[in-house]
Design an enzyme around this catalytic site. Structure first.
Site, mmCIF file in Angstrom:
data_model
loop_
_atom_site.group_PDB
_atom_site.id
_atom_site.type_symbol
_atom_site.label_atom_id
_atom_site.label_comp_id
_atom_site.label_asym_id
_atom_site.label_seq_id
_atom_site.Cartn_x
_atom_site.Cartn_y
_atom_site.Cartn_z
ATOM 1 N N CYS A 12 10.337 1.314 2.089
ATOM 2 C CA CYS A 12 11.337 0.486 2.518
ATOM 3 C C CYS A 12 12.768 1.059 2.841
ATOM 4 O O CYS A 12 13.519 0.460 3.251
ATOM 5 C CB CYS A 12 11.139 -0.782 1.679
ATOM 6 S SG CYS A 12 10.568 0.148 0.218
ATOM 7 N N GLU A 68 11.239 -7.991 -3.048
ATOM 8 C CA GLU A 68 10.753 -6.591 -2.549
ATOM 9 C C GLU A 68 10.800 -6.398 -1.118
ATOM 10 O O GLU A 68 8.921 -6.815 -1.185
ATOM 11 C CB GLU A 68 10.818 -5.405 -3.386
ATOM 12 C CG GLU A 68 11.200 -5.827 -4.480
ATOM 13 C CD GLU A 68 12.749 -6.008 -5.185
ATOM 14 O OE1 GLU A 68 13.674 -5.114 -3.898
ATOM 15 O OE2 GLU A 68 13.785 -5.895 -6.072
ATOM 16 N N LEU A 69 11.640 -6.692 0.216
ATOM 17 C CA LEU A 69 10.944 -6.715 1.557
ATOM 18 C C LEU A 69 11.622 -5.395 2.391
ATOM 19 O O LEU A 69 11.807 -4.723 1.496
ATOM 20 C CB LEU A 69 11.671 -8.279 1.968
ATOM 21 C CG LEU A 69 11.547 -9.766 1.073
ATOM 22 C CD1 LEU A 69 12.046 -10.561 1.834
ATOM 23 C CD2 LEU A 69 9.847 -9.276 0.687
ATOM 24 N N TRP A 102 1.051 -1.286 -0.139
ATOM 25 C CA TRP A 102 0.339 0.580 0.057
ATOM 26 C C TRP A 102 0.675 1.283 0.688
ATOM 27 O O TRP A 102 0.652 2.093 0.087
ATOM 28 C CB TRP A 102 -1.259 -0.091 1.076
ATOM 29 C CG TRP A 102 0.052 -0.132 2.370
ATOM 30 C CD1 TRP A 102 0.072 -2.081 2.856
ATOM 31 C CD2 TRP A 102 0.773 0.833 3.164
ATOM 32 N NE1 TRP A 102 0.574 -1.499 3.906
ATOM 33 C CE2 TRP A 102 1.305 -0.116 3.619
ATOM 34 C CE3 TRP A 102 0.908 1.923 3.596
ATOM 35 C CZ2 TRP A 102 2.355 0.193 5.138
ATOM 36 C CZ3 TRP A 102 1.777 2.654 4.317
ATOM 37 C CH2 TRP A 102 2.622 1.429 5.035
ATOM 38 N N ASN A 103 1.713 1.124 0.528
ATOM 39 C CA ASN A 103 3.147 2.340 0.773
ATOM 40 C C ASN A 103 3.301 3.523 -1.171
ATOM 41 O O ASN A 103 2.699 4.596 -0.453
ATOM 42 C CB ASN A 103 4.161 1.545 1.617
ATOM 43 C CG ASN A 103 4.799 0.856 0.899
ATOM 44 O OD1 ASN A 103 4.619 0.596 -0.378
ATOM 45 N ND2 ASN A 103 6.310 1.735 1.297
ATOM 46 N N PRO A 118 -3.643 -6.378 -5.392
ATOM 47 C CA PRO A 118 -3.419 -5.242 -4.720
ATOM 48 C C PRO A 118 -3.854 -5.031 -3.039
ATOM 49 O O PRO A 118 -4.223 -6.465 -2.685
ATOM 50 C CB PRO A 118 -3.879 -4.535 -5.124
ATOM 51 C CG PRO A 118 -4.771 -4.927 -5.943
ATOM 52 C CD PRO A 118 -4.803 -6.561 -6.151
ATOM 53 N N ALA A 119 -2.929 -4.537 -2.597
ATOM 54 C CA ALA A 119 -2.683 -4.386 -1.314
ATOM 55 C C ALA A 119 -4.315 -3.984 -0.560
ATOM 56 O O ALA A 119 -5.065 -3.133 -0.996
ATOM 57 C CB ALA A 119 -2.314 -2.933 -0.265
ATOM 58 N N GLY A 164 6.234 -6.121 0.172
ATOM 59 C CA GLY A 164 6.269 -6.475 1.222
ATOM 60 C C GLY A 164 7.002 -6.281 2.024
ATOM 61 O O GLY A 164 8.009 -6.580 2.233
HETATM 62 P P1 NAD Z 1 2.732 -7.005 4.128
HETATM 63 O O1 NAD Z 1 3.760 -7.288 3.601
HETATM 64 O O2 NAD Z 1 1.487 -6.781 5.031
HETATM 65 O O3 NAD Z 1 1.534 -6.410 2.463
HETATM 66 C C1 NAD Z 1 2.204 -6.789 1.090
HETATM 67 C C2 NAD Z 1 1.686 -7.511 0.619
HETATM 68 O O4 NAD Z 1 0.984 -8.721 1.217
HETATM 69 C C3 NAD Z 1 -0.581 -6.678 0.046
HETATM 70 O O5 NAD Z 1 -0.531 -7.035 -0.422
HETATM 71 C C4 NAD Z 1 -1.266 -7.833 1.176
HETATM 72 O O6 NAD Z 1 -2.128 -8.329 0.588
HETATM 73 C C5 NAD Z 1 -0.245 -8.112 0.618
HETATM 74 N N1 NAD Z 1 -0.390 -10.341 2.110
HETATM 75 C C6 NAD Z 1 -0.431 -9.999 3.535
HETATM 76 N N2 NAD Z 1 -0.231 -11.301 3.794
HETATM 77 C C7 NAD Z 1 -0.433 -12.705 2.951
HETATM 78 C C8 NAD Z 1 -0.408 -13.618 2.259
HETATM 79 N N3 NAD Z 1 -0.743 -14.231 4.055
HETATM 80 N N4 NAD Z 1 -0.957 -13.943 1.139
HETATM 81 C C9 NAD Z 1 -0.500 -12.974 0.466
HETATM 82 N N5 NAD Z 1 -0.843 -12.022 -0.171
HETATM 83 C C10 NAD Z 1 -0.311 -10.977 1.633
HETATM 84 O O7 NAD Z 1 3.511 -5.382 4.497
HETATM 85 P P2 NAD Z 1 2.817 -4.458 3.992
HETATM 86 O O8 NAD Z 1 3.033 -3.679 5.719
HETATM 87 O O9 NAD Z 1 1.781 -3.285 3.427
HETATM 88 O O10 NAD Z 1 4.062 -3.251 3.110
HETATM 89 C C11 NAD Z 1 5.212 -2.537 3.936
HETATM 90 C C12 NAD Z 1 6.541 -3.366 4.029
HETATM 91 O O11 NAD Z 1 7.018 -3.414 2.679
HETATM 92 C C13 NAD Z 1 8.004 -2.802 4.892
HETATM 93 O O12 NAD Z 1 8.696 -3.849 5.272
HETATM 94 C C14 NAD Z 1 8.339 -2.235 3.679
HETATM 95 O O13 NAD Z 1 9.932 -2.333 3.923
HETATM 96 C C15 NAD Z 1 7.879 -3.066 2.385
HETATM 97 N N6 NAD Z 1 8.309 -2.526 1.405
HETATM 98 C C16 NAD Z 1 9.482 -3.169 0.345
HETATM 99 C C17 NAD Z 1 9.290 -2.156 -1.246
HETATM 100 C C18 NAD Z 1 10.634 -2.642 -1.461
HETATM 101 O O14 NAD Z 1 10.765 -2.575 -3.263
HETATM 102 N N7 NAD Z 1 11.891 -3.385 -0.756
HETATM 103 C C19 NAD Z 1 8.236 -1.386 -1.264
HETATM 104 C C20 NAD Z 1 7.347 -1.404 -0.679
HETATM 105 C C21 NAD Z 1 7.998 -1.455 0.590
#
Ligand code: NAD
Length: 475
Positions: A278, A244-245, A144-145, A169-170, A222
């Protein structure tokens, strides 16, 4: 949801709402999909895969360029929607739309540069030819960010390579995703090539995407926890993986740097997207000689930042995504304070003066941060600048590397040797040298260690969606 070229409801008919994080208003609702919908989307993507792969690179490039043009034409509306749904200030939303669109232009250009090689053989009567082919159906999960650019950074190279896509998507930002799909639809991307399943509960969709044998690749952005879970399932299915985490970026100010310039850079970078990035600095190492000048520069700048609804004039920092995010930031700052850190500015929630119904935390500087504090290890994802004063220049790269993450790092120095040694010594995928924006569609983006696998953008980005196929030819 968008399946096989049509806007569609969830099979079960359910919907969920999307909320403005600045004021709690409901801004829309979208279908609440489940496993059945994900399977329907995969079937559509799988059926379209062969004909999409058979298009020429020129045809795919033209479609991507048209989607790029539409994003530009719609920049104002897209930015306004992003600010309402995700919260970042309007100017930052417009910048993200441009950044996101640029991935479509870049990968339209890269599509025409996918090529093979003639290779030498030890036999006179043999030739080798290697070619690149699309991996097939791609399952994509986005955060979502950065709710628009994280889509185009995956869909641009996937489509350019000749892959079809199923995207989830988120749950916080489905309308942003819908608006990007409208650009692709209006650009004329054929039915089945791109598909989107929205869901309030992501888990069942994730299970289908990582277990269905028709899906050949998983790309995820995420949190590290969810990325690890999905990657482990995808590994079992022998899918190709890009993840990408999270990150925990160090920001190192060397003794020869200008501390005022560095502090201005840190203030500009740290509070982008309310710190929900991130690549946001999470440990700012300032040499003791410069600590006072650095703090004296950053604190008044942070105190001046206007916090509020991103649609309002002059707002520099918007809300956090939800209450859990505010609670996490507050807990990290309280923990640092209880262990002796000082908080010269910020350090509290904001819930007055029109901010009552949103998720706001004051832009904050914490000084005297030490290794024992939670913020020294855990990603904050909020508007907090933690400052660590260091003495030993020979030790600071090791201190910066003392994290399981490895996404972005920043150094400030006026000495070329120091800059090169730092760049070589830091175990991170992206390094800003006197630079707070080391990202571009043309540059590889990605991390090491717990920050993930693979690269997006750059020449590397499209390779993640291509297989290499070899022909040995006897004459
Ligand atoms: P999140 O992992 O909770 O969610 C990311 C996505 O994963 C969302 O679409 C969510 O619905 C999905 N998701 C969650 N649980 C799932 C499951 N069990 N199965 C399938 N999909 C699932 O993370 P967030 O809180 O939305 O995002 C923040 C994190 O993302 C931070 O740690 C940040 O650093 C990271 N991030 C990394 C990058 C990068 O390029 N490295 C870019 C943006 C954000």
């Amino acid at each position: 949801m968008y399946i096989n070229g049509e806007w569609t409801d969830a099979a079960g008919g359910a919907e969920f709402q999307t909320i403005n994080p600045a004021n709690g208003d409901v801004i829309g609702s979208v279908p609440d999909g489940g496993a059945v919908d994900a399977e329907r989307a995969i079937a559509a993507a799988s059926a379209a895969q062969a004909s999409w792969a058979a298009t020429t690179a020129y045809e795919r490039a033209d479609l991507l360029m048209e989607a790029w043009r539409l994003m530009g034409e719609r920049q104002g509306d897209l930015a306004a929607l992003m600010t309402r749904e995700q919260g970042k200030p309007l100017k930052a939303s417009a910048a993200e739309v441009r950044y996101g669109a640029d991935f479509l232009r870049w990968f339209a250009e890269e599509a025409r540069r996918i090529r093979g090689e003639w290779l030498p053989s030890a036999r006179r009567d043999q030739r080798f030819l290697s070619i690149r082919t699309p991996v097939g159906v791609v399952g994509a999960v986005t955060p979502w960010n950065y709710p628009m650019s994280m889509l185009t950074r995956k869909m641009g190279p996937a489509l350019a390579a000749g892959c079809t896509v199923v995207l989830k998507p988120a749950e916080a930002t489905p309308l942003c995703a819908k608006a990007i799909f409208e650009c692709f639809h209006d650009a004329g991307v054929p039915a089945g090539v791109i598909n989107m399943v929205t869901a309030a509960d992501p888990a069942p969709i994730g299970e289908v995407l990582t277990s269905d044998p028709r899906v050949k690749k998983l790309t995820f952005t995420g949190s590290t926890a969810v990325g690890r879970l999905l990657a482990s399932r995808a590994a079992h299915s022998l899918q190709r993986i890009s993840v990408e985490l999270g990150g925990h970026a160090p920001f190192v100010v060397f003794p020869d740097a200008d501390p005022v310039h560095a502090a201005k850079g840190a203030a500009a970078l740290k509070f982008l997207n309310s710190g929900q990035a991130c690549i946001s600095p999470n440990r700012i190492f300032v040499h003791r000689d410069h600590a006072q000048a650095f703090i004296d520069t950053i604190v008044p700048r942070v105190a001046r930042v206007k916090v509020g609804d991103g649609t309002h004039e002059g707002v520099g920092v918007g809300p956090l995504v939800n209450e859990a995010a505010v609670a996490k930031v507050a807990a990290q700052v309280d923990d640092a304070r209880s262990q002796g850190a000082e908080v010269p500015v910020g350090g509290h929630r904001l819930s007055e003066g029109g901010l009552e119904r949103g998720h706001f935390y004051a832009p904050t500087v914490v000084t005297g941060v030490t290794e024992e504090m939670v913020i020294y290890r855990e990603e904050t994802f909020g508007p907090v600048a933690p400052i660590i004063t260091y003495d030993d220049v020979d030790q600071v790269i090791a201190m910066a590397n003392d994290t399981s993450y490895g996404l972005a790092a920043y150094v400030y120095t006026r000495d070329l040797s120091t800059a090169i040694r730092a760049m070589e010594g830091l175990r991170f995928g992206i390094i800003g040298v006197n630079d707070v924006n080391p990202t571009s569609a043309a540059a590889p983006f990605g991390g090491m260690g717990d920050s993930g696998l693979g690269r997006e953008g750059g020449h590397e980005g499209i390779g993640e969606y291509l297989e290499t196929k070899l022909a040995g030819i006897a004459l």
